[in-house]
Write a protein that holds these residues in place. Structure first.
Motif, PDB file in Angstrom:
ATOM      1  N   THR A 148       0.863  -1.181   0.000  1.00  0.00           N
ATOM      2  CA  THR A 148       0.000   0.000   0.000  1.00  0.00           C
ATOM      3  C   THR A 148       0.901   1.233   0.000  1.00  0.00           C
ATOM      4  N   GLN A 149       0.319   2.387  -0.210  1.00  0.00           N
ATOM      5  CA  GLN A 149       1.120   3.614  -0.162  1.00  0.00           C
ATOM      6  C   GLN A 149       1.767   3.777   1.217  1.00  0.00           C
ATOM      7  N   LYS A 150       1.007   3.478   2.258  1.00  0.00           N
ATOM      8  CA  LYS A 150       1.528   3.610   3.623  1.00  0.00           C
ATOM      9  C   LYS A 150       2.685   2.633   3.865  1.00  0.00           C
ATOM     10  N   GLU A 151       2.543   1.391   3.395  1.00  0.00           N
ATOM     11  CA  GLU A 151       3.607   0.406   3.557  1.00  0.00           C
ATOM     12  C   GLU A 151       4.851   0.804   2.763  1.00  0.00           C
ATOM     13  N   PHE A 152       4.649   1.313   1.540  1.00  0.00           N
ATOM     14  CA  PHE A 152       5.764   1.748   0.709  1.00  0.00           C
ATOM     15  C   PHE A 152       6.518   2.891   1.396  1.00  0.00           C
ATOM     16  N   ALA A 153       5.769   3.794   2.017  1.00  0.00           N
ATOM     17  CA  ALA A 153       6.392   4.911   2.739  1.00  0.00           C
ATOM     18  C   ALA A 153       7.236   4.387   3.902  1.00  0.00           C
ATOM     19  N   LYS A 154       6.677   3.494   4.700  1.00  0.00           N
ATOM     20  CA  LYS A 154       7.421   2.936   5.839  1.00  0.00           C
ATOM     21  C   LYS A 154       8.647   2.176   5.367  1.00  0.00           C
ATOM     22  N   PHE A 155       8.472   1.360   4.341  1.00  0.00           N
ATOM     23  CA  PHE A 155       9.559   0.533   3.821  1.00  0.00           C
ATOM     24  C   PHE A 155      10.726   1.387   3.345  1.00  0.00           C
ATOM     25  N   ASN A 156      10.441   2.539   2.740  1.00  0.00           N
ATOM     26  CA  ASN A 156      11.481   3.396   2.172  1.00  0.00           C
ATOM     27  C   ASN A 156      11.865   4.559   3.070  1.00  0.00           C
ATOM     28  N   ASP A 157      11.327   4.576   4.304  1.00  0.00           N
ATOM     29  CA  ASP A 157      11.662   5.611   5.278  1.00  0.00           C
ATOM     30  C   ASP A 157      11.350   7.014   4.755  1.00  0.00           C
ATOM     31  N   ILE A 158      10.183   7.135   4.104  1.00  0.00           N
ATOM     32  CA  ILE A 158       9.693   8.425   3.637  1.00  0.00           C
ATOM     33  C   ILE A 158       8.287   8.605   4.174  1.00  0.00           C
ATOM     34  N   THR A 159       7.707   9.786   3.995  1.00  0.00           N
ATOM     35  CA  THR A 159       6.367  10.025   4.524  1.00  0.00           C
ATOM     36  C   THR A 159       5.303   9.542   3.543  1.00  0.00           C
ATOM     37  N   LEU A 160       4.135   9.278   4.067  1.00  0.00           N
ATOM     38  CA  LEU A 160       3.001   8.901   3.226  1.00  0.00           C
ATOM     39  C   LEU A 160       2.696  10.014   2.230  1.00  0.00           C
ATOM     40  N   GLN A 161       2.816  11.260   2.678  1.00  0.00           N
ATOM     41  CA  GLN A 161       2.547  12.392   1.788  1.00  0.00           C
ATOM     42  C   GLN A 161       3.524  12.420   0.613  1.00  0.00           C
ATOM     43  N   GLU A 162       4.778  12.045   0.866  1.00  0.00           N
ATOM     44  CA  GLU A 162       5.752  11.998  -0.230  1.00  0.00           C
ATOM     45  C   GLU A 162       5.343  10.958  -1.275  1.00  0.00           C
ATOM     46  N   VAL A 163       4.859   9.811  -0.818  1.00  0.00           N
ATOM     47  CA  VAL A 163       4.407   8.773  -1.751  1.00  0.00           C
ATOM     48  C   VAL A 163       3.209   9.282  -2.558  1.00  0.00           C
ATOM     49  N   ILE A 164       2.265   9.896  -1.876  1.00  0.00           N
ATOM     50  CA  ILE A 164       1.080  10.439  -2.559  1.00  0.00           C
ATOM     51  C   ILE A 164       1.496  11.491  -3.582  1.00  0.00           C
ATOM     52  N   ASP A 165       2.393  12.383  -3.179  1.00  0.00           N
ATOM     53  CA  ASP A 165       2.861  13.429  -4.097  1.00  0.00           C
ATOM     54  C   ASP A 165       3.554  12.831  -5.319  1.00  0.00           C
ATOM     55  N   ILE A 166       4.424  11.857  -5.087  1.00  0.00           N
ATOM     56  CA  ILE A 166       5.131  11.207  -6.196  1.00  0.00           C
ATOM     57  C   ILE A 166       4.125  10.591  -7.160  1.00  0.00           C
ATOM     58  N   GLU A 167       3.153   9.869  -6.614  1.00  0.00           N
ATOM     59  CA  GLU A 167       2.179   9.205  -7.474  1.00  0.00           C
ATOM     60  C   GLU A 167       1.242  10.189  -8.164  1.00  0.00           C
ATOM     61  N   ASN A 168       1.204  11.429  -7.662  1.00  0.00           N
ATOM     62  CA  ASN A 168       0.427  12.479  -8.324  1.00  0.00           C
ATOM     63  C   ASN A 168       1.286  13.321  -9.261  1.00  0.00           C
ATOM     64  N   GLY A 169       2.533  12.877  -9.488  1.00  0.00           N
ATOM     65  CA  GLY A 169       3.389  13.539 -10.464  1.00  0.00           C
ATOM     66  C   GLY A 169       4.219  14.683  -9.937  1.00  0.00           C
ATOM     67  N   ILE A 170       4.297  14.839  -8.613  1.00  0.00           N
ATOM     68  CA  ILE A 170       5.125  15.896  -8.026  1.00  0.00           C
ATOM     69  C   ILE A 170       6.536  15.351  -7.847  1.00  0.00           C
ATOM     70  N   SER A 171       7.510  16.119  -8.290  1.00  0.00           N
ATOM     71  CA  SER A 171       8.906  15.692  -8.279  1.00  0.00           C
ATOM     72  C   SER A 171       9.410  15.452  -6.856  1.00  0.00           C
ATOM     73  N   PRO A 172       9.978  14.253  -6.585  1.00  0.00           N
ATOM     74  CA  PRO A 172      10.546  13.989  -5.262  1.00  0.00           C
ATOM     75  C   PRO A 172      11.914  14.652  -5.120  1.00  0.00           C
ATOM     76  N   SER A 173      12.338  14.848  -3.897  1.00  0.00           N
ATOM     77  CA  SER A 173      13.675  15.389  -3.652  1.00  0.00           C
ATOM     78  C   SER A 173      14.717  14.298  -3.913  1.00  0.00           C
ATOM     79  N   ILE A 174      15.947  14.719  -4.101  1.00  0.00           N
ATOM     80  CA  ILE A 174      17.033  13.759  -4.289  1.00  0.00           C
ATOM     81  C   ILE A 174      17.181  12.878  -3.047  1.00  0.00           C
ATOM     82  N   ASP A 175      17.008  13.461  -1.848  1.00  0.00           N
ATOM     83  CA  ASP A 175      17.093  12.661  -0.617  1.00  0.00           C
ATOM     84  C   ASP A 175      16.048  11.550  -0.614  1.00  0.00           C
ATOM     85  N   THR A 176      14.832  11.885  -1.045  1.00  0.00           N
ATOM     86  CA  THR A 176      13.763  10.892  -1.111  1.00  0.00           C
ATOM     87  C   THR A 176      14.122   9.803  -2.106  1.00  0.00           C
ATOM     88  N   LEU A 177      14.643  10.206  -3.258  1.00  0.00           N
ATOM     89  CA  LEU A 177      15.043   9.215  -4.267  1.00  0.00           C
ATOM     90  C   LEU A 177      16.165   8.321  -3.758  1.00  0.00           C
TER      91      LEU A 177
END
Length: 188
Positions: free
Chosen positions: A93-122
């Protein structure tokens, strides 16, 4: 930029300054200077670091950072598709993906909505999902593990809120033990 990349790899490989100094054939104060002052080693030591960390000299020096940012700004949709497909392929799920990658749920939602992630997030996604930046930006074919046991281990690690468990569990799994034995090993 070099000092940040050096620290990233030292953390990734769990190397102390003394251990890296030994591998590189320099003194620990030389490693400290690279980390604190940002001094860049000579070409021979850069070649050694490239081999130690299995990366490119360009990446160590941050040369490709601008290229990556440029690609991120022009191909957000492609990155969104690649990362969404990665999440779905791992059956998270988006929440599991966020936890697994040590990022926030909002970052996952933003990425999936086409908002560019930061290099740190990548970097976090690359590290925890074991993929390269080139796979994320579409320069290489995404290499996804279609292993049910692996997916179960990932789910268990997320439930336990312990990403390090994934690495330990995969090592145990590679030794031939069953998932049940892995769970027993975790409890010990």
């Amino acid at each position: 930029m070099f000092s940040k990349r050096l620290q990233f790899f030292m953390d990734k490989y769990n190397y102390s300054q003394a251990k890296l100094a030994e591998l590189l054939g320099v003194s620990p104060p030389a490693i400290n200077k690279m980390l604190k002052d940002g001094s860049t080693p000579g070409i021979e030591n850069l070649k050694k670091l490239r081999k130690i960390f299995d990366t490119t000299i360009d990446f160590l020096l941050g040369v490709d950072l601008e290229d990556a940012l440029e690609m991120l700004n022009t191909s957000n949709n492609e990155i969104s598709i690649v990362l969404t497909n990665l999440r779905i392929s791992k059956k998270l799920t988006q929440k599991e993906f966020a936890k697994f990658n040590d990022i926030t749920l909002q970052e996952v939602i933003d990425i999936e909505n086409g908002i560019s992630p930061s290099i740190d997030t990548l970097q976090k996604i690359c590290y925890y999902s074991n993929i390269s930046l080139y796979e994320i930006i579409g320069k290489q074919q995404l290499h996804v593990v279609e292993d049910i046991e692996y997916q179960n281990i990932v789910k268990f690690a997320i439930d336990m809120e312990n990403k390090d468990y994934i690495k330990i569990a995969m090592q145990i799994k590679e030794s031939g033990l069953s998932p049940e034995e892995i769970v027993i090993a975790r409890k010990l």
